[in-house]
Design a protein around this motif. Structure first.
Motif: not given
Length: 393
Positions: A104-110, A112-127
């Motif tokens: 998802c381009e709205t929640t990509q973690n640019r 960090q160079g990672y994709g869409a954010s995830l619930f409950g899953y590290t600062k690589l994915y949005g924390q």
């Protein structure tokens, strides 16, 4: 509210944390009624620990009842029963329109160079605070929650959050031809569900490899041929004997970094317990820290011209792969986080019309939220026949 929180390697606790609130007009707040413990959650208390912060709320497999909605939410209302996908996608960007919600381009973690954010899953994915809690704030209330009917138990639908779409995508990516053979490496929750979906979709010859007796028994009971070993030579020998010496048409690696077999990677993972997080973050982003036993078995086992579908999570940035062998065997490799909403239209009717996948009794343990630390330990050590654990707040 009470929630499962991260406190360090092999250390999860149940703490009192602030209740979630509506922050954006399209938010909803869900009262969680069931939330799974995923094999990926174990990575957070092991090799992925450098990317966590004390107090992070864990969990990405929740469902529950909508209790509050933002002023712009029209798709759901208080009292509606919903499943929350593990990847946080807007549903309206270009990537989402392509069925790539995990990108998802709205929640990509640019940054960090990672994709869409995830619930409950590290600062690589949005924390983003996770769903092993009494309540969960869910963004994109008009497009993200999956509305499900009343009248059936949570167990019928909760796996829509992760297990079902992850396994469904793995089987689709495997692209087994008519009359072909599929080998699944690992019979944890994802691998087990892969075999069930493969049977449901008409794949004629389904094989699986594992060593845990309870997991092998579950697969055998549903018609899967099992290899009672994870040793590469034995797995390859048995599956070739069953496929005229060629190997299976496709292999699903449902194990990922959990596999044993690499002393160097094992040392690197153990080092994460004593090396400062800031240093280990950099190490993991540039070095190989994965045990590649399962992937190497898949590469060796699959027939020439076959497909490897990778659903197991790997964490290293420069893990060595035998590209010469992969090129010579003309292997196709497909992988990625599951695009949950891409598969919901296919899966939801299967759940509402009956229970061909056996989801009603898929969980081996239903555990109160307050007992989450022990449930994590049992799942990690595969004790008491633990295959799938659901927490009940």
């Amino acid at each position: 509210m009470r929630a499962v929180t991260w406190h360090g390697r092999a250390d999860v606790r149940v703490d009192t944390v602030p209740d979630p609130t509506i922050q954006e007009p399209t938010d909803v707040v869900v009262e969680v009624t069931s939330s799974g413990i995923c094999g990926s959650d174990l990575h957070l208390i092991e090799v992925m620990a450098p990317f966590m912060t004390v107090g992070d709320v864990m969990g990405h497999e929740p469902m529950g009842v909508v209790r509050e909605v933002g002023r712009e939410v029209t798709a759901v209302k208080p009292g509606d029963r919903v499943v929350v996908p593990f990847n946080i996608s807007c549903g309206t960007c270009w990537m989402c329109s392509q069925g790539l919600q995990s990108q998802c381009e709205t929640t990509q973690n640019r940054e960090q160079g990672y994709g869409a954010s995830l619930f409950g899953y590290t600062k690589l994915y949005g924390q983003v605070p996770g769903g092993q809690a009494e309540y969960l704030r869910v963004p994109f209330g008009n497009t993200l929650p999956i509305k499900v009917p009343d009248g059936l138990p949570d167990d019928r639908f909760v796996y829509l959050s992760d297990v079902l779409p992850t396994a469904w995508q793995a089987v689709q990516y495997a692209a087994v031809p008519p009359g072909g053979t599929l080998l699944v490496l690992g019979l944890g929750p994802i691998g087990d569900m892969c075999t069930r979906i493969a049977h449901h979709l008409g794949i004629e010859n389904v094989w699986a490899s594992d060593v845990v007796p309870e997991r092998l028994a579950r697969a055998t009971a549903r018609g899967t041929h099992v290899i009672r070993s994870t040793d590469q030579a034995q797995v390859v020998s048995e599956i070739r004997d069953a496929t005229a010496g060629r190997g299976p048409d496709a292999v699903i690696d449902a194990v990922g970094m959990e596999a044993h077999g690499s002393p160097v990677a094992t040392i690197a993972q153990k080092a994460s317990a004593i090396v400062p997080d800031a240093i280990m973050e950099k190490v993991m982003q540039v070095a190989g820290v994965d045990r590649l036993a399962a992937l190497n078995t898949a590469i060796e086992a699959v027939r020439r011209g076959g497909t490897i579908s990778l659903s197991g999570v790997y964490g290293g940035a420069s893990d060595p792969m035998p590209l010469n062998k992969m090129f010579d065997k003309q292997i196709q490799l497909r992988m990625g986080q599951a695009n949950v909403w891409r598969w919901v239209p296919d899966i939801l009717p299967v759940l509402t019309e009956g229970d061909p996948l056996g989801v009603d009794d898929f969980a081996t343990h239903h555990v109160p939220l307050e007992q989450a630390p022990q449930a994590y330990a049992d799942f990690r050590e595969k004790k008491d026949g633990a295959v799938k654990v659901l927490l009940t707040p």
